[in-house]
Design a protein around this motif. Sequence first.
Motif, PDB file in Angstrom:
ATOM      1  N   LEU A  75       0.506   6.411  -8.819  1.00 28.98           N
ATOM      2  CA  LEU A  75       0.276   4.997  -9.135  1.00 28.98           C
ATOM      3  C   LEU A  75       0.245   4.759 -10.644  1.00 28.98           C
ATOM      4  CD1 LEU A  75      -2.542   4.160  -6.551  1.00 28.98           C
ATOM      5  CD2 LEU A  75      -0.101   3.592  -6.369  1.00 28.98           C
TER       6      LEU A  75
ATOM      7  N   SER B  67      -5.220   6.171   0.368  1.00 29.67           N
ATOM      8  CA  SER B  67      -4.433   4.939   0.389  1.00 29.67           C
ATOM      9  C   SER B  67      -4.670   4.176  -0.899  1.00 29.67           C
ATOM     10  CB  SER B  67      -4.865   4.072   1.579  1.00 29.67           C
ATOM     11  OG  SER B  67      -4.234   2.807   1.527  1.00 29.67           O
ATOM     12  N   SER B  68      -3.696   3.366  -1.265  1.00 30.52           N
ATOM     13  CA  SER B  68      -3.869   2.496  -2.428  1.00 30.52           C
ATOM     14  C   SER B  68      -4.132   1.078  -1.952  1.00 30.52           C
ATOM     15  CB  SER B  68      -2.618   2.508  -3.310  1.00 30.52           C
ATOM     16  OG  SER B  68      -1.575   1.755  -2.710  1.00 30.52           O
ATOM     17  N   ASP B  69      -4.576   0.241  -2.870  1.00 27.96           N
ATOM     18  CA  ASP B  69      -4.684  -1.179  -2.595  1.00 27.96           C
ATOM     19  C   ASP B  69      -3.260  -1.748  -2.573  1.00 27.96           C
ATOM     20  OD1 ASP B  69      -4.327  -2.665  -5.554  1.00 27.96           O
ATOM     21  OD2 ASP B  69      -4.980  -0.572  -5.604  1.00 27.96           O
TER      22      ASP B  69
ATOM     23  N   LEU C 148      -2.149  10.651  -5.230  1.00 26.94           N
ATOM     24  CA  LEU C 148      -1.721   9.251  -5.171  1.00 26.94           C
ATOM     25  C   LEU C 148      -2.016   8.518  -6.468  1.00 26.94           C
ATOM     26  CD1 LEU C 148      -0.439   6.951  -3.610  1.00 26.94           C
ATOM     27  CD2 LEU C 148      -2.670   6.533  -2.525  1.00 26.94           C
ATOM     28  N   GLN C 149      -3.184   8.758  -7.066  1.00 25.70           N
ATOM     29  CA  GLN C 149      -3.533   8.058  -8.302  1.00 25.70           C
ATOM     30  C   GLN C 149      -2.574   8.439  -9.431  1.00 25.70           C
ATOM     31  OE1 GLN C 149      -6.135   5.611  -8.409  1.00 25.70           O
ATOM     32  NE2 GLN C 149      -4.813   5.113 -10.145  1.00 25.70           N
TER      33      GLN C 149
ATOM     34  N   ALA D 140      -6.341   4.338  -5.915  1.00 20.86           N
ATOM     35  CA  ALA D 140      -6.285   5.187  -4.724  1.00 20.86           C
ATOM     36  C   ALA D 140      -7.699   5.448  -4.222  1.00 20.86           C
ATOM     37  CB  ALA D 140      -5.591   6.498  -5.041  1.00 20.86           C
TER      38      ALA D 140
ATOM     39  N   GLY E 110      -1.186  -1.484  -5.721  1.00 19.57           N
ATOM     40  CA  GLY E 110      -0.849  -0.155  -6.219  1.00 19.57           C
ATOM     41  C   GLY E 110      -1.589   0.230  -7.483  1.00 19.57           C
TER      42      GLY E 110
ATOM     43  N   ARG F 127       0.829  -1.207   0.000  1.00 20.95           N
ATOM     44  CA  ARG F 127       0.000   0.000   0.000  1.00 20.95           C
ATOM     45  C   ARG F 127       0.862   1.255   0.000  1.00 20.95           C
ATOM     46  NH1 ARG F 127      -5.330  -1.090   1.212  1.00 20.95           N
ATOM     47  NH2 ARG F 127      -5.702  -3.096   2.192  1.00 20.95           N
TER      48      ARG F 127
END
Length: 192
Positions: free
Chosen positions: A178, A56-58, A174-175, A64, A61, A41
């Motif tokens: 990713l 947060s990400s899975d 975050l996205q 998000a 990755g 994560r």
Amino acid sequence: MSTSESSDTPGAFEGARTPAVADARFAADRPAAGSDPGRGRRIGIDVGSVRIGVASSDPDGILATPVETVPKAKKVAPGTLSPDLARIAQIVLEYEAVEVIVGLPRTLRGESGSSAKLAATFAGRLRTLIAPTPVRLSDERLTTVSAARALRDSGVRARGQRQVIDQAAAVSILQGWLDERSALLKPGGADA
């Protein structure tokens, strides 16, 4: 690099001789195969003067999602841990994050203003607190504006929804990281 150049305190570069040296502290990171911590994560952070959006990400990755909005600490006694940093460190631990991405708000001309200094200072303090988990700065121009617009277009009113906007900005930061990481690490992707 001298001690004053690597300081986490605002104004550390006030005596710097060249703008290039002063801006080095505010350089945005990019995903790189050589420094990628692998599966796990990631936590995205949008630092504001009043609130801090967290996403947060899975573990793979890919996606998000919003986590929460943390109130920004106003004044903290010297030598004590601010409650906002403590909460973010707790989230990193709870999610077993392998990497933290802090948005670096640059101007449209790519310059670092007071918001960038606030984010970089926060990232530096967080880096010290959660080591060895890496903390990276990611260029996040206009993410809060884009998040507010997207929420408004989907029918969410901005008034009274600022916490949601902060989380949406963290998701956007975050996205972006990713997506760039995914393109880089996929077979035949860009060189690091």
